[in-house]
Design a protein around this motif. Structure first.
Motif, mmCIF file in Angstrom:
data_model
loop_
_atom_site.group_PDB
_atom_site.id
_atom_site.type_symbol
_atom_site.label_atom_id
_atom_site.label_comp_id
_atom_site.label_asym_id
_atom_site.label_seq_id
_atom_site.Cartn_x
_atom_site.Cartn_y
_atom_site.Cartn_z
ATOM 1 N N ALA A 178 -12.477 24.934 -52.445
ATOM 2 C CA ALA A 178 -11.505 24.129 -53.185
ATOM 3 C C ALA A 178 -12.105 22.764 -53.492
ATOM 4 C CB ALA A 178 -10.224 23.965 -52.368
ATOM 5 N N PRO A 179 -11.711 22.171 -54.605
ATOM 6 C CA PRO A 179 -12.308 20.891 -55.004
ATOM 7 C C PRO A 179 -11.825 19.729 -54.155
ATOM 8 C CG PRO A 179 -10.608 21.532 -56.557
ATOM 9 C CD PRO A 179 -10.748 22.669 -55.600
ATOM 10 N N VAL A 180 -12.465 19.554 -53.010
ATOM 11 C CA VAL A 180 -12.149 18.411 -52.147
ATOM 12 C C VAL A 180 -13.377 17.506 -52.077
ATOM 13 C CG1 VAL A 180 -10.494 19.633 -50.699
ATOM 14 C CG2 VAL A 180 -12.919 19.637 -50.091
ATOM 15 N N LEU A 185 -14.316 15.962 -46.196
ATOM 16 C CA LEU A 185 -14.319 17.227 -45.451
ATOM 17 C C LEU A 185 -15.177 17.089 -44.197
ATOM 18 C CD1 LEU A 185 -13.804 20.167 -44.934
ATOM 19 C CD2 LEU A 185 -15.515 20.760 -46.657
ATOM 20 N N VAL A 223 -7.625 27.067 -34.404
ATOM 21 C CA VAL A 223 -6.814 26.199 -35.262
ATOM 22 C C VAL A 223 -7.677 25.549 -36.337
ATOM 23 C CG1 VAL A 223 -5.374 24.133 -35.320
ATOM 24 C CG2 VAL A 223 -5.122 25.763 -33.446
ATOM 25 N N LEU A 224 -8.826 25.058 -35.936
ATOM 26 C CA LEU A 224 -9.655 24.324 -36.896
ATOM 27 C C LEU A 224 -10.222 25.232 -37.971
ATOM 28 C CD1 LEU A 224 -11.552 21.813 -34.575
ATOM 29 C CD2 LEU A 224 -9.371 21.582 -35.773
ATOM 30 N N GLN A 226 -8.992 28.027 -38.925
ATOM 31 C CA GLN A 226 -7.863 28.483 -39.737
ATOM 32 C C GLN A 226 -7.483 27.430 -40.774
ATOM 33 O OE1 GLN A 226 -5.101 30.211 -37.032
ATOM 34 N NE2 GLN A 226 -3.740 30.973 -38.638
ATOM 35 N N MET A 227 -7.514 26.180 -40.347
ATOM 36 C CA MET A 227 -7.184 25.100 -41.265
ATOM 37 C C MET A 227 -8.233 24.955 -42.363
ATOM 38 S SD MET A 227 -5.710 22.075 -38.776
ATOM 39 C CE MET A 227 -6.617 20.908 -39.769
ATOM 40 N N VAL A 228 -9.473 24.844 -41.951
ATOM 41 C CA VAL A 228 -10.530 24.553 -42.916
ATOM 42 C C VAL A 228 -10.789 25.764 -43.815
ATOM 43 C CG1 VAL A 228 -12.965 23.975 -43.202
ATOM 44 C CG2 VAL A 228 -11.604 22.829 -41.446
ATOM 45 N N GLY A 230 -8.922 28.605 -44.099
ATOM 46 C CA GLY A 230 -7.720 29.074 -44.777
ATOM 47 C C GLY A 230 -7.269 28.124 -45.870
ATOM 48 N N GLY A 231 -7.472 26.849 -45.643
ATOM 49 C CA GLY A 231 -6.972 25.871 -46.596
ATOM 50 C C GLY A 231 -7.924 25.556 -47.722
ATOM 51 N N LEU A 232 -9.218 25.693 -47.476
ATOM 52 C CA LEU A 232 -10.174 25.216 -48.476
ATOM 53 C C LEU A 232 -11.097 26.296 -49.040
ATOM 54 C CD1 LEU A 232 -11.264 21.900 -46.726
ATOM 55 C CD2 LEU A 232 -9.401 22.264 -48.353
ATOM 56 N N LYS A 234 -12.124 29.749 -50.564
ATOM 57 C CA LYS A 234 -11.514 30.856 -51.301
ATOM 58 C C LYS A 234 -12.008 32.167 -50.714
ATOM 59 C CE LYS A 234 -10.927 27.933 -55.258
ATOM 60 N NZ LYS A 234 -11.205 27.623 -56.661
#
Lengths: 240, 240
Positions: A178-180, A185, A223-224, A226-228, A230-232, A234
DNA sequence: GTCTATAAGCGGATAGAC
DNA sequence: GTCTATCCGCTTATAGAC
């Protein structure tokens, strides 16, 4: 005592020149230490290990040469023989820590962001677990405005971040991430992973534990990632 | 010698609701401060603001009463008039900080995790921006093993976390949040948001800035919400 | 290389005048 | 409430014997 520990993170087996304070200055081949005597290499390494603990617990100003000497079991004058000043000893620890951390990010553009980032998160978490004191010394220095490590930071770390940020940007350009902002990051990964060493006291209390165990670090990794991821990142399935 | 030492002023002792250092001790209605004079409320508040800065920059041991006094513009003996010991002054700052942070999490079970978590992240980031010194003092204390705030942590913060973790668990039970450990989720939010105050020096250097600006905090908010919401919150939209 | 002894200075806290 | 003066312990660093 942390002597003899294995600092290498699970995924990689990088042959890094700079190891931790505990392993600083390998004696030359064929060099042997008599059981009762210390020798330069051994004394220096012992001082570094103890100093790391004392600086982490009391801060730069709260730590005293006397306290370090006492825990090593030598007179405090001896420390001045190996390290000219208290600040030189402190700086040595900081630079060792940084090199260890930098070696944890082995990823390059050919890797997939999913595998690379998960490996990096787990490697950094691994360091937080096996070398928490080093992380605390670093945090203390930065917190106080990096009065002593600033210059080193502007050279060594800044250049390193530029190259790693470029890799992350490459993943984004390929549409795999994802464009972050790549730097933010990295900051997030550092913040979360180092939190488990720097704030271990607080975490331990809030989890009602005596100390953090492997299982706690595994939960953190869950958790980490999953966040990174899953969230960022693709998912491979949606790539076309 | 450590705990229980608050203020020793002879006449009125203050069990005042703790505010931020900057806003500590509002003068009673009708009370006026002559331009040249300070008065109890104003002196105490000024000391707290300056002490926050000095403790953040030098740590508990590196900070000196002389340095605080100098920046306030009073003799160091005056500080002892308002705060019996250096540690009492330090503890007062820590407790103030914590209360401010706890007030940032306004969410309960009726909220949606998406709105609640984003609001919490942004509120914590806001504190990192407007009160970075306070965060650093806290980090310093925890880093060093929480020698002075430990007891308070075991009571006040532990109970608070229990209630907030229960709310997060409620969201998971309702299927609105991925099954992650609620405490570790809180830790991640604290770690990432507080990183922007505690490690501001490092971040500033790595972003090649003079200081962090509103735009930097907005970028941080973007990355953090994308990670937390995108990775953990189940919702119609995921990646954008 | 290792040790004892000590110099030189700083820091927290207090006494007591005003 | 505010100030000056001061006590006393602790800290870094060095000198110099062994």
């Amino acid at each position: 005592m942390i002597m003899g520990m294995d600092n290498r993170p699970p995924p990689q087996s990088s042959a890094v020149p700079t190891l931790g304070a505990a392993a600083a200055h390998q004696p030359p081949p064929g060099h042997h230490l008599a059981p009762g005597r210390r020798g330069r290499a051994r004394s220096e390494a012992e001082i570094l290990v103890v100093a790391e603990e004392v600086f982490a617990t009391y801060g730069l100003h709260g730590a005293t040469m006397a306290k370090i000497a006492e825990r090593v079991g030598i007179p405090k004058a001896n420390i001045h023989y190996y390290f000219s000043t208290k600040e030189a000893l402190y700086l040595r620890i900081l630079k060792d820590i940084l090199e260890e951390w930098l070696s944890a990010a082995t990823f390059d553009l050919r890797d997939s962001p999913r595998a690379a980032l998960e490996a990096y998160i787990r490697a950094k978490l691994h360091y937080s677990r096996v070398r928490p004191q080093a992380s605390k010394v670093w945090a203390n220095e930065i917190l106080n405005g990096a009065p002593l490590i600033r210059e080193h930071l502007e050279e060594r770390l800044l250049a390193w971040v530029d190259t790693k940020a470029a890799i992350i940007q490459g993943w984004i350009d390929r549409g795999e991430l994802a464009p972050v902002d790549p730097r933010h990051l990295l900051f997030s990964i550092w913040a979360t992973t180092q939190h488990y060493s720097d704030f271990a006291t607080q975490i331990t209390i809030l989890l009602r534990k005596e100390a953090l165990e492997a299982a706690d670090f595994e939960q953190a990794a869950q958790v980490l990632t999953q966040m990174v991821l899953g969230g960022l990142v693709k998912s491979p399935k949606t790539l076309s």
